[in-house]
Design a protein around this motif. Structure first.
Motif, PDB file in Angstrom:
ATOM      1  N   GLY A 138     -20.536 -11.781   0.225  1.00  0.00           N
ATOM      2  CA  GLY A 138     -19.766 -13.009   0.057  1.00  0.00           C
ATOM      3  C   GLY A 138     -18.329 -12.694  -0.302  1.00  0.00           C
ATOM      4  N   LYS A 139     -17.448 -13.671  -0.081  1.00  0.00           N
ATOM      5  CA  LYS A 139     -16.029 -13.483  -0.356  1.00  0.00           C
ATOM      6  C   LYS A 139     -15.798 -13.385  -1.850  1.00  0.00           C
ATOM      7  CE  LYS A 139     -14.389 -15.838   3.709  1.00  0.00           C
ATOM      8  NZ  LYS A 139     -13.601 -16.920   4.250  1.00  0.00           N
ATOM      9  N   ALA A 140     -15.359 -12.210  -2.264  1.00  0.00           N
ATOM     10  CA  ALA A 140     -15.086 -11.980  -3.675  1.00  0.00           C
ATOM     11  C   ALA A 140     -14.182 -10.761  -3.814  1.00  0.00           C
ATOM     12  CB  ALA A 140     -16.380 -11.755  -4.448  1.00  0.00           C
ATOM     13  N   ARG A 141     -13.343 -10.786  -4.833  1.00  0.00           N
ATOM     14  CA  ARG A 141     -12.530  -9.618  -5.164  1.00  0.00           C
ATOM     15  C   ARG A 141     -13.455  -8.555  -5.761  1.00  0.00           C
ATOM     16  NH1 ARG A 141      -6.813  -8.872  -6.507  1.00  0.00           N
ATOM     17  NH2 ARG A 141      -6.443 -11.075  -6.169  1.00  0.00           N
ATOM     18  N   ALA A 142     -13.266  -7.296  -5.346  1.00  0.00           N
ATOM     19  CA  ALA A 142     -14.101  -6.205  -5.854  1.00  0.00           C
ATOM     20  C   ALA A 142     -13.309  -4.905  -5.803  1.00  0.00           C
ATOM     21  CB  ALA A 142     -15.380  -6.072  -5.030  1.00  0.00           C
ATOM     22  N   ASP A 143     -13.559  -4.027  -6.738  1.00  0.00           N
ATOM     23  CA  ASP A 143     -12.935  -2.707  -6.770  1.00  0.00           C
ATOM     24  C   ASP A 143     -13.873  -1.685  -6.129  1.00  0.00           C
ATOM     25  OD1 ASP A 143     -10.581  -3.473  -8.174  1.00  0.00           O
ATOM     26  OD2 ASP A 143     -11.704  -3.454 -10.057  1.00  0.00           O
ATOM     27  N   GLY A 144     -13.336  -0.528  -5.768  1.00  0.00           N
ATOM     28  CA  GLY A 144     -14.139   0.579  -5.263  1.00  0.00           C
ATOM     29  C   GLY A 144     -14.656   0.398  -3.843  1.00  0.00           C
ATOM     30  N   LEU A 145     -14.068  -0.503  -3.089  1.00  0.00           N
ATOM     31  CA  LEU A 145     -14.564  -0.754  -1.734  1.00  0.00           C
ATOM     32  C   LEU A 145     -14.427   0.465  -0.834  1.00  0.00           C
ATOM     33  CD1 LEU A 145     -13.177  -4.368  -1.231  1.00  0.00           C
ATOM     34  CD2 LEU A 145     -15.503  -3.680  -1.858  1.00  0.00           C
ATOM     35  N   TRP A 146     -13.465   1.333  -1.111  1.00  0.00           N
ATOM     36  CA  TRP A 146     -13.212   2.538  -0.330  1.00  0.00           C
ATOM     37  C   TRP A 146     -14.359   3.546  -0.411  1.00  0.00           C
ATOM     38  CZ3 TRP A 146     -13.412   6.685  -3.478  1.00  0.00           C
ATOM     39  CH2 TRP A 146     -13.195   6.456  -4.847  1.00  0.00           C
ATOM     40  N   GLN A 147     -15.322   3.317  -1.265  1.00  0.00           N
ATOM     41  CA  GLN A 147     -16.453   4.245  -1.379  1.00  0.00           C
ATOM     42  C   GLN A 147     -17.485   4.047  -0.271  1.00  0.00           C
ATOM     43  OE1 GLN A 147     -17.833   3.741  -5.404  1.00  0.00           O
ATOM     44  NE2 GLN A 147     -15.904   4.487  -6.249  1.00  0.00           N
ATOM     45  N   ARG A 148     -17.346   2.971   0.509  1.00  0.00           N
ATOM     46  CA  ARG A 148     -18.217   2.676   1.649  1.00  0.00           C
ATOM     47  C   ARG A 148     -17.322   2.356   2.841  1.00  0.00           C
ATOM     48  NH1 ARG A 148     -23.227  -0.114   0.351  1.00  0.00           N
ATOM     49  NH2 ARG A 148     -23.806   0.867   2.295  1.00  0.00           N
ATOM     50  N   THR A 149     -17.895   1.935   3.937  1.00  0.00           N
ATOM     51  CA  THR A 149     -17.086   1.537   5.089  1.00  0.00           C
ATOM     52  C   THR A 149     -16.122   0.428   4.657  1.00  0.00           C
ATOM     53  OG1 THR A 149     -18.798   2.177   6.664  1.00  0.00           O
ATOM     54  CG2 THR A 149     -17.166   0.561   7.418  1.00  0.00           C
ATOM     55  N   CYS A 150     -14.840   0.667   4.891  1.00  0.00           N
ATOM     56  CA  CYS A 150     -13.792  -0.227   4.417  1.00  0.00           C
ATOM     57  C   CYS A 150     -12.563  -0.042   5.302  1.00  0.00           C
ATOM     58  CB  CYS A 150     -13.455   0.127   2.970  1.00  0.00           C
ATOM     59  SG  CYS A 150     -12.157  -0.844   2.206  1.00  0.00           S
ATOM     60  N   PHE A 151     -11.815  -1.117   5.489  1.00  0.00           N
ATOM     61  CA  PHE A 151     -10.611  -1.086   6.306  1.00  0.00           C
ATOM     62  C   PHE A 151      -9.430  -1.442   5.405  1.00  0.00           C
ATOM     63  CE2 PHE A 151     -14.324  -1.834   8.817  1.00  0.00           C
ATOM     64  CZ  PHE A 151     -14.183  -0.913   9.833  1.00  0.00           C
ATOM     65  N   GLU A 152      -8.326  -0.699   5.562  1.00  0.00           N
ATOM     66  CA  GLU A 152      -7.234  -0.805   4.599  1.00  0.00           C
ATOM     67  C   GLU A 152      -5.876  -0.980   5.268  1.00  0.00           C
ATOM     68  OE1 GLU A 152      -7.404   2.388   1.774  1.00  0.00           O
ATOM     69  OE2 GLU A 152      -9.502   1.994   1.306  1.00  0.00           O
ATOM     70  N   LEU A 153      -5.024  -1.718   4.572  1.00  0.00           N
ATOM     71  CA  LEU A 153      -3.631  -1.902   4.960  1.00  0.00           C
ATOM     72  C   LEU A 153      -2.745  -1.580   3.769  1.00  0.00           C
ATOM     73  CD1 LEU A 153      -3.680  -5.370   6.753  1.00  0.00           C
ATOM     74  CD2 LEU A 153      -3.101  -3.188   7.799  1.00  0.00           C
ATOM     75  N   PHE A 154      -1.643  -0.919   4.038  1.00  0.00           N
ATOM     76  CA  PHE A 154      -0.620  -0.643   3.035  1.00  0.00           C
ATOM     77  C   PHE A 154       0.683  -1.184   3.596  1.00  0.00           C
ATOM     78  CE2 PHE A 154      -3.995   2.242   2.214  1.00  0.00           C
ATOM     79  CZ  PHE A 154      -3.995   2.452   0.847  1.00  0.00           C
ATOM     80  N   LEU A 155       1.371  -2.037   2.830  1.00  0.00           N
ATOM     81  CA  LEU A 155       2.588  -2.710   3.288  1.00  0.00           C
ATOM     82  C   LEU A 155       3.703  -2.491   2.279  1.00  0.00           C
ATOM     83  CD1 LEU A 155       0.914  -6.163   4.075  1.00  0.00           C
ATOM     84  CD2 LEU A 155       1.244  -4.265   5.665  1.00  0.00           C
ATOM     85  N   ARG A 156       4.884  -2.112   2.766  1.00  0.00           N
ATOM     86  CA  ARG A 156       6.053  -2.012   1.887  1.00  0.00           C
ATOM     87  C   ARG A 156       7.294  -2.435   2.653  1.00  0.00           C
ATOM     88  NH1 ARG A 156       6.794   4.536   1.815  1.00  0.00           N
ATOM     89  NH2 ARG A 156       7.809   4.587   3.845  1.00  0.00           N
ATOM     90  N   SER A 157       8.231  -2.973   1.917  1.00  0.00           N
ATOM     91  CA  SER A 157       9.518  -3.311   2.512  1.00  0.00           C
ATOM     92  C   SER A 157      10.265  -2.023   2.811  1.00  0.00           C
ATOM     93  CB  SER A 157      10.332  -4.177   1.553  1.00  0.00           C
ATOM     94  OG  SER A 157       9.666  -5.400   1.323  1.00  0.00           O
ATOM     95  N   PRO A 158      10.927  -1.916   3.971  1.00  0.00           N
ATOM     96  CA  PRO A 158      11.666  -0.691   4.293  1.00  0.00           C
ATOM     97  C   PRO A 158      12.643  -0.320   3.171  1.00  0.00           C
ATOM     98  CG  PRO A 158      11.556  -2.125   6.202  1.00  0.00           C
ATOM     99  CD  PRO A 158      11.016  -2.911   5.034  1.00  0.00           C
ATOM    100  N   GLY A 159      12.632   0.945   2.806  1.00  0.00           N
ATOM    101  CA  GLY A 159      13.518   1.450   1.767  1.00  0.00           C
ATOM    102  C   GLY A 159      13.016   1.252   0.355  1.00  0.00           C
TER     103      GLY A 159
END
Length: 180
Positions: A51-72
């Protein structure tokens, strides 16, 4: 953004998965939509529905990730999106520094489909929870396979250990769409 091929890290190679790619399939003032495609995915372990919920440690199983930063900027946002429908969003003030939960107006959506020997994961993230465009982007995936193999996939890696937070991983650029 074109389809981007992710590469497995040499220290975290897959067992049977042969390729992972990612692409932005939609971007407007309301939503960022991203698709990951996993080839030769018959042995991929998909976390059970939670179910839709915030959770930590998701990277320990199949997980998809995005990292976003403003240039500079040194500050960035990390999003972890699980096929279980759990998710996490974090702010960092710099490389692995100042981590804090990022407020989101509502939960991101995730949908997983399997067909043949391909797994597709589509995620929709509310733009109201993200920094203003343009972004330097890191797109990555953790893929767990039957037997316990966990491969790590990214656009690019820095030297040494696999680290999706490394500045070298922010290897794509995403600008605001025309007319927005």
């Amino acid at each position: 953004m074109e389809t981007l091929s992710l590469s497995p890290h040499a220290d975290h190679a897959p067992d049977r998965v042969s390729a992972v790619s990612a692409s932005v399939i939609g971007l407007d003032r309301n939503w960022l939509r991203v698709r990951w495609r996993v080839a030769d995915s018959a042995g991929v372990v998909v976390p059970p529905f939670a179910g839709k919920a915030r959770a930590d440690g998701l990277w320990q199983r199949t997980c998809f990730e995005l990292f976003l930063r403003s240039p500079g900027s040194a500050a960035y946002v990390e999003l972890n999106l699980s096929p279980s429908e759990e998710w996490a969003a974090y702010d960092f003030s710099g490389y692995r520094a100042g981590m804090a939960e990022r407020a989101m107006p509502h939960s991101p959506d995730g949908t997983i489909r399997r067909g043949g020997n391909v797994l597709i994961f589509d995620a929709s993230v509310p733009m109201a929870g993200l920094p203003p465009l343009p972004w330097d982007v890191g797109i990555s995936a953790v893929i767990e396979e039957q037997g316990g193999t966990r491969s790590l996939w990214a656009l690019r890696y820095g030297p040494g250990q696999a680290d999706f937070h490394a500045p070298a991983c922010f290897a794509a650029r995403l600008a605001a769409p025309d007319g927005s």
